[in-house]
Motif scaffolding. Structure first.
Motif, PDB file in Angstrom:
ATOM      1  N   UNK A  55      29.659  41.403  46.823  1.00 44.58           N
ATOM      2  CA  UNK A  55      31.026  41.806  46.542  1.00 44.58           C
ATOM      3  C   UNK A  55      31.975  40.875  47.265  1.00 44.58           C
ATOM      4  N   UNK A  56      33.198  40.850  46.783  1.00 45.10           N
ATOM      5  CA  UNK A  56      34.223  40.044  47.424  1.00 45.10           C
ATOM      6  C   UNK A  56      34.882  40.903  48.500  1.00 45.10           C
ATOM      7  N   UNK A  57      34.995  40.367  49.696  1.00 40.64           N
ATOM      8  CA  UNK A  57      35.598  41.104  50.808  1.00 40.64           C
ATOM      9  C   UNK A  57      36.565  40.218  51.562  1.00 40.64           C
ATOM     10  N   UNK A  58      37.551  40.835  52.180  1.00 41.03           N
ATOM     11  CA  UNK A  58      38.524  40.120  52.978  1.00 41.03           C
ATOM     12  C   UNK A  58      37.856  39.589  54.243  1.00 41.03           C
ATOM     13  N   UNK A  59      38.179  38.348  54.599  1.00 42.35           N
ATOM     14  CA  UNK A  59      37.701  37.734  55.837  1.00 42.35           C
ATOM     15  C   UNK A  59      38.928  37.358  56.648  1.00 42.35           C
ATOM     16  N   UNK A  60      38.968  37.793  57.887  1.00 45.37           N
ATOM     17  CA  UNK A  60      40.101  37.468  58.756  1.00 45.37           C
ATOM     18  C   UNK A  60      40.191  35.968  58.985  1.00 45.37           C
ATOM     19  N   UNK A  61      41.410  35.448  59.151  1.00 48.51           N
ATOM     20  CA  UNK A  61      41.549  34.039  59.511  1.00 48.51           C
ATOM     21  C   UNK A  61      40.823  33.769  60.833  1.00 48.51           C
ATOM     22  N   UNK A  62      40.331  32.571  60.994  1.00 48.29           N
ATOM     23  CA  UNK A  62      39.578  32.217  62.205  1.00 48.29           C
ATOM     24  C   UNK A  62      40.365  32.502  63.492  1.00 48.29           C
ATOM     25  N   UNK A  63      41.635  32.191  63.472  1.00 43.78           N
ATOM     26  CA  UNK A  63      42.437  32.391  64.677  1.00 43.78           C
ATOM     27  C   UNK A  63      42.439  33.857  65.107  1.00 43.78           C
ATOM     28  N   UNK A  64      42.464  34.768  64.115  1.00 46.02           N
ATOM     29  CA  UNK A  64      42.444  36.191  64.431  1.00 46.02           C
ATOM     30  C   UNK A  64      41.071  36.632  64.937  1.00 46.02           C
TER      31      UNK A  64
END
Length: 159
Positions: free
Chosen positions: A146-155
């Motif tokens: 499934x497609x899921x949100x991934x936090x930006x690396x900085x976060x």
């Protein structure tokens, strides 16, 4: 997925699957099939794509349930065929250990059996395949993801 058994991972995107199926279909284009038999469930999507590419309208299924309890696998045929497969194209996504392929091959000995991906143990059971992968490779198909949100690396780093 057993971590002892699988040491490599191969992720197949929808785009990659479609390209692979089209390439396999190109190899089948000169043949004339009565219809296509998909091995449910993994062969359903590749069979539909191949049917489109070869303009085949007659599609059927073989339905098999496999059990793997403490490494003692068993198979139950939920839906079989009333013919030997002559003139038919039999489609699955993958041949792994060959357990399912062996059962279907016995049921439909005259079908032309193709898979998109093949592992060494099961490879001799199919007539044609597109890509060989290692026996210890886990293939992640797009319908299992499934497609899921991934936090930006900085976060991720600042937590």
């Amino acid at each position: 997925m057993s971590s002892e058994r699988y040491h490599q991972h191969f992720t197949v995107s929808w785009d990659q699957l479609h390209r692979d199926v089209r390439q396999l279909s190109h190899q089948l284009i000169e043949r004339d099939f009565k219809g296509i038999i998909a091995i449910a469930r993994g062969g359903l999507i590749p069979a539909a794509l191949i049917a489109r590419e070869l303009n085949v309208r007659l599609i059927d299924t073989v339905c098999i349930k496999s059990y793997d309890y403490k490494d003692q696998g068993g198979l139950e045929v939920l839906k079989g065929m009333d013919h030997d497969g002559e003139g038919w194209l039999l489609v699955d996504d993958l041949v792994d250990t060959g357990k399912t392929a062996r059962a279907v091959r016995e049921m439909l000995p005259k079908a032309h059996f193709v898979t998109i991906y093949a592992k060494p143990e099961g490879r001799p059971l199919v007539d044609q395949y597109l890509t060989e992968v290692g026996q210890n490779c886990w293939i992640q198909f797009p319908w299992d993801m499934g497609v899921a949100y991934v936090e930006p690396l900085v976060d991720q780093v600042k937590k």
